[in-house]
Design an enzyme around this catalytic site. Structure first.
Site, PDB file in Angstrom:
ATOM      1  N   ASN A   9      -7.709  32.224  -3.043  1.00  0.00           N
ATOM      2  CA  ASN A   9      -6.483  32.086  -2.259  1.00  0.00           C
ATOM      3  C   ASN A   9      -5.322  32.481  -3.170  1.00  0.00           C
ATOM      4  O   ASN A   9      -4.904  31.698  -4.017  1.00  0.00           O
ATOM      5  CB  ASN A   9      -6.364  30.629  -1.787  1.00  0.00           C
ATOM      6  CG  ASN A   9      -5.071  30.366  -1.043  1.00  0.00           C
ATOM      7  OD1 ASN A   9      -4.301  31.278  -0.760  1.00  0.00           O
ATOM      8  ND2 ASN A   9      -4.837  29.099  -0.723  1.00  0.00           N
ATOM      9  N   TRP A  10      -4.843  33.694  -2.979  1.00  0.00           N
ATOM     10  CA  TRP A  10      -3.807  34.211  -3.881  1.00  0.00           C
ATOM     11  C   TRP A  10      -2.433  33.628  -3.566  1.00  0.00           C
ATOM     12  O   TRP A  10      -1.481  33.830  -4.303  1.00  0.00           O
ATOM     13  CB  TRP A  10      -3.768  35.747  -3.826  1.00  0.00           C
ATOM     14  CG  TRP A  10      -5.021  36.409  -4.346  1.00  0.00           C
ATOM     15  CD1 TRP A  10      -6.150  35.786  -4.832  1.00  0.00           C
ATOM     16  CD2 TRP A  10      -5.282  37.818  -4.431  1.00  0.00           C
ATOM     17  NE1 TRP A  10      -7.085  36.728  -5.212  1.00  0.00           N
ATOM     18  CE2 TRP A  10      -6.583  37.984  -4.976  1.00  0.00           C
ATOM     19  CE3 TRP A  10      -4.554  38.957  -4.094  1.00  0.00           C
ATOM     20  CZ2 TRP A  10      -7.160  39.239  -5.201  1.00  0.00           C
ATOM     21  CZ3 TRP A  10      -5.120  40.215  -4.308  1.00  0.00           C
ATOM     22  CH2 TRP A  10      -6.406  40.348  -4.861  1.00  0.00           C
ATOM     23  N   LYS A  11      -2.321  32.940  -2.461  1.00  0.00           N
ATOM     24  CA  LYS A  11      -1.059  32.305  -2.048  1.00  0.00           C
ATOM     25  C   LYS A  11       0.095  33.325  -2.095  1.00  0.00           C
ATOM     26  O   LYS A  11      -0.138  34.500  -1.802  1.00  0.00           O
ATOM     27  CB  LYS A  11      -0.785  31.057  -2.901  1.00  0.00           C
ATOM     28  CG  LYS A  11      -1.984  30.091  -2.877  1.00  0.00           C
ATOM     29  CD  LYS A  11      -1.681  28.737  -3.460  1.00  0.00           C
ATOM     30  CE  LYS A  11      -2.926  27.861  -3.406  1.00  0.00           C
ATOM     31  NZ  LYS A  11      -2.700  26.503  -3.884  1.00  0.00           N
ATOM     32  N   HIS A  22      -4.250  24.944   5.549  1.00  0.00           N
ATOM     33  CA  HIS A  22      -4.109  24.614   4.124  1.00  0.00           C
ATOM     34  C   HIS A  22      -3.055  23.520   3.974  1.00  0.00           C
ATOM     35  O   HIS A  22      -2.066  23.494   4.720  1.00  0.00           O
ATOM     36  CB  HIS A  22      -3.708  25.869   3.337  1.00  0.00           C
ATOM     37  CG  HIS A  22      -3.775  25.663   1.864  1.00  0.00           C
ATOM     38  ND1 HIS A  22      -2.797  24.998   1.180  1.00  0.00           N
ATOM     39  CD2 HIS A  22      -4.723  25.986   0.954  1.00  0.00           C
ATOM     40  CE1 HIS A  22      -3.131  24.936  -0.110  1.00  0.00           C
ATOM     41  NE2 HIS A  22      -4.299  25.528  -0.262  1.00  0.00           N
ATOM     42  N   GLU A  60      -0.718  23.174   2.005  1.00  0.00           N
ATOM     43  CA  GLU A  60       0.647  23.682   1.791  1.00  0.00           C
ATOM     44  C   GLU A  60       1.284  24.067   3.125  1.00  0.00           C
ATOM     45  O   GLU A  60       2.492  23.938   3.302  1.00  0.00           O
ATOM     46  CB  GLU A  60       0.620  24.850   0.794  1.00  0.00           C
ATOM     47  CG  GLU A  60       0.367  24.332  -0.618  1.00  0.00           C
ATOM     48  CD  GLU A  60      -0.312  25.304  -1.558  1.00  0.00           C
ATOM     49  OE1 GLU A  60      -0.387  26.508  -1.254  1.00  0.00           O
ATOM     50  OE2 GLU A  60      -0.792  24.834  -2.609  1.00  0.00           O
ATOM     51  N   GLU A 103     -10.226  19.985   0.292  1.00  0.00           N
ATOM     52  CA  GLU A 103      -9.258  20.156  -0.785  1.00  0.00           C
ATOM     53  C   GLU A 103      -8.390  18.909  -0.879  1.00  0.00           C
ATOM     54  O   GLU A 103      -7.377  18.797  -0.151  1.00  0.00           O
ATOM     55  CB  GLU A 103      -8.363  21.366  -0.509  1.00  0.00           C
ATOM     56  CG  GLU A 103      -9.102  22.678  -0.419  1.00  0.00           C
ATOM     57  CD  GLU A 103      -8.198  23.848  -0.772  1.00  0.00           C
ATOM     58  OE1 GLU A 103      -8.514  24.557  -1.725  1.00  0.00           O
ATOM     59  OE2 GLU A 103      -7.160  24.014  -0.117  1.00  0.00           O
ATOM     60  N   GLY A 106      -3.657  22.534  -7.742  1.00  0.00           N
ATOM     61  CA  GLY A 106      -2.685  23.012  -8.719  1.00  0.00           C
ATOM     62  C   GLY A 106      -2.306  22.005  -9.780  1.00  0.00           C
ATOM     63  O   GLY A 106      -1.336  22.206 -10.511  1.00  0.00           O
ATOM     64  N   SER A 157      -8.075  22.779  -8.151  1.00  0.00           N
ATOM     65  CA  SER A 157      -8.235  22.891  -9.605  1.00  0.00           C
ATOM     66  C   SER A 157      -9.643  23.292 -10.043  1.00  0.00           C
ATOM     67  O   SER A 157     -10.141  22.814 -11.067  1.00  0.00           O
ATOM     68  CB  SER A 157      -7.797  21.594 -10.301  1.00  0.00           C
ATOM     69  OG  SER A 157      -6.404  21.382 -10.090  1.00  0.00           O
ATOM     70  N   GLY A 174      -7.465  28.579  -6.035  1.00  0.00           N
ATOM     71  CA  GLY A 174      -6.075  29.027  -6.006  1.00  0.00           C
ATOM     72  C   GLY A 174      -5.695  29.673  -7.331  1.00  0.00           C
ATOM     73  O   GLY A 174      -5.979  30.847  -7.571  1.00  0.00           O
ATOM     74  N   GLY A 175      -5.068  28.888  -8.200  1.00  0.00           N
ATOM     75  CA  GLY A 175      -4.515  29.418  -9.455  1.00  0.00           C
ATOM     76  C   GLY A 175      -5.479  30.283 -10.247  1.00  0.00           C
ATOM     77  O   GLY A 175      -5.119  31.378 -10.713  1.00  0.00           O
TER      78      GLY A 175
HETATM   79  P1  PGA Z   1      -5.800  25.476  -7.004  1.00  0.00           P
HETATM   80  O1  PGA Z   1      -5.531  25.711  -5.447  1.00  0.00           O
HETATM   81  O2  PGA Z   1      -7.145  26.095  -7.321  1.00  0.00           O
HETATM   82  O3  PGA Z   1      -4.651  26.192  -7.696  1.00  0.00           O
HETATM   83  O4  PGA Z   1      -5.801  24.013  -7.255  1.00  0.00           O
HETATM   84  C1  PGA Z   1      -6.578  25.566  -4.516  1.00  0.00           C
HETATM   85  C2  PGA Z   1      -6.062  25.834  -3.135  1.00  0.00           C
HETATM   86  O5  PGA Z   1      -4.921  25.469  -2.829  1.00  0.00           O
HETATM   87  O6  PGA Z   1      -6.767  26.421  -2.303  1.00  0.00           O
END
Ligand code: PGA
Length: 244
Positions: free
Chosen positions: A8-10, A93, A95, A160, A166, A205, A226-227
């Site tokens: 997930n490149w956000k 998600h 977010e 999640e 994050g 994470s 994500g990250g």
């Molecule tokens: P993260 O994000 O790996 O940076 O914790 C995961 C996500 O939001 O899908």
């Protein structure tokens, strides 16, 4: 069932670095034992999909509107994502639930739209830190599942925990295994035999250093990253840790 490692490149990346990352992932992907998906920002989705055409790496969106078209400034429909080269879409998600006030009912409508357009929905659920501390995590996740999934759901679930996204913090392996077992039971109750086949990803994470342990847990059908998905080598190291 093959595990799915999804990136997930956000809201990260312009064209040049997105294409470079996609190429680096595609070069190694044939050696992996898992399925691989990248979810770039919508502005580069078509170009990334073009770069990945003919490779084993699939492309997904990060959200879609619940309606097929109309007066919704700034939004994208599921069919538009499909037209741009996506085969999947992340929905609900945390977010989006937090930043855009998305309810589970809205997520369910988006899931239905994605399925109608032929996209694989990846539906995110997970408790906040306060809900966890209050001992409510299973109840919260079960209610998100109940309200976010249409009765004919066929797709992927991503567990999640919001507090793990994050932050560098992850639940214990026992906690992940217990929650995945609880999600599996809820899916089976709701969807019958179909619910026993769906992949349940862990997200929050995930790093090269913890991926092997997380991906070895029962009922963990892959990871939503994500990250660490923004660095091709790290994403590939996570994918290489897939247990099956
Ligand atoms: P993260 O994000 O790996 O940076 O914790 C995961 C996500 O939001 O899908």
């Amino acid at each position: 069932m093959r595990q799915l490692i999804a990136g997930n490149w956000k809201m990260n990346g312009l064209l040049a670095d997105s294409l470079e990352r996609a190429s680096a992932i595609a070069a190694e992907a044939p050696r992996l034992a898992c399925d691989v998906l990248v979810c770039p920002p919508a502005t580069v989705l078509r170009a990334v999909a073009g770069k990945l055409a003919g490779t084993v790496v699939a492309v997904g969106g990060q959200d879609c509107h619940a309606e097929a078209q109309g007066a919704h400034t700034g939004d994208l429909s599921a069919a538009m994502l499909k037209d741009a080269g996506a085969s999947a879409v992340i929905l609900g998600h945390s977010e989006r639930r937090a930043d855009h006030g998305e309810s589970s009912a809205l997520v369910r409508a988006k899931v239905a739209a994605a399925m109608a357009a032929g996209l694989l929905p990846i539906v995110c659920v997970g408790e906040t830190e306060a809900e966890r501390l209050a001992g409510r995590k299973e109840e919260v996740v079960r209610s998100q599942l109940r309200d976010s999934l249409p009765d004919d759901f066929a797709g992927v679930i991503a567990y999640e925990p919001v507090w793990a996204i994050g932050t560098g913090r992850t639940p214990t392996e026992a906690d992940v295994a217990a929650m995945h077992a609880s999600i599996r039971a809820a899916l089976s109750d709701r969807l019958g035999a179909g619910g026993r086949q769906l992949r349940i990803l862990y997200g929050g994470s995930v790093k090269p250093t913890n991926a092997r342990a997380l991906l070895a847990l029962p009922e963990v059908g892959g990871a939503l990253v994500g990250g660490a998905s923004l660095v091709a080598a790290d994403f590939l190291a996570i994918a290489a840790a897939a247990a099956r």
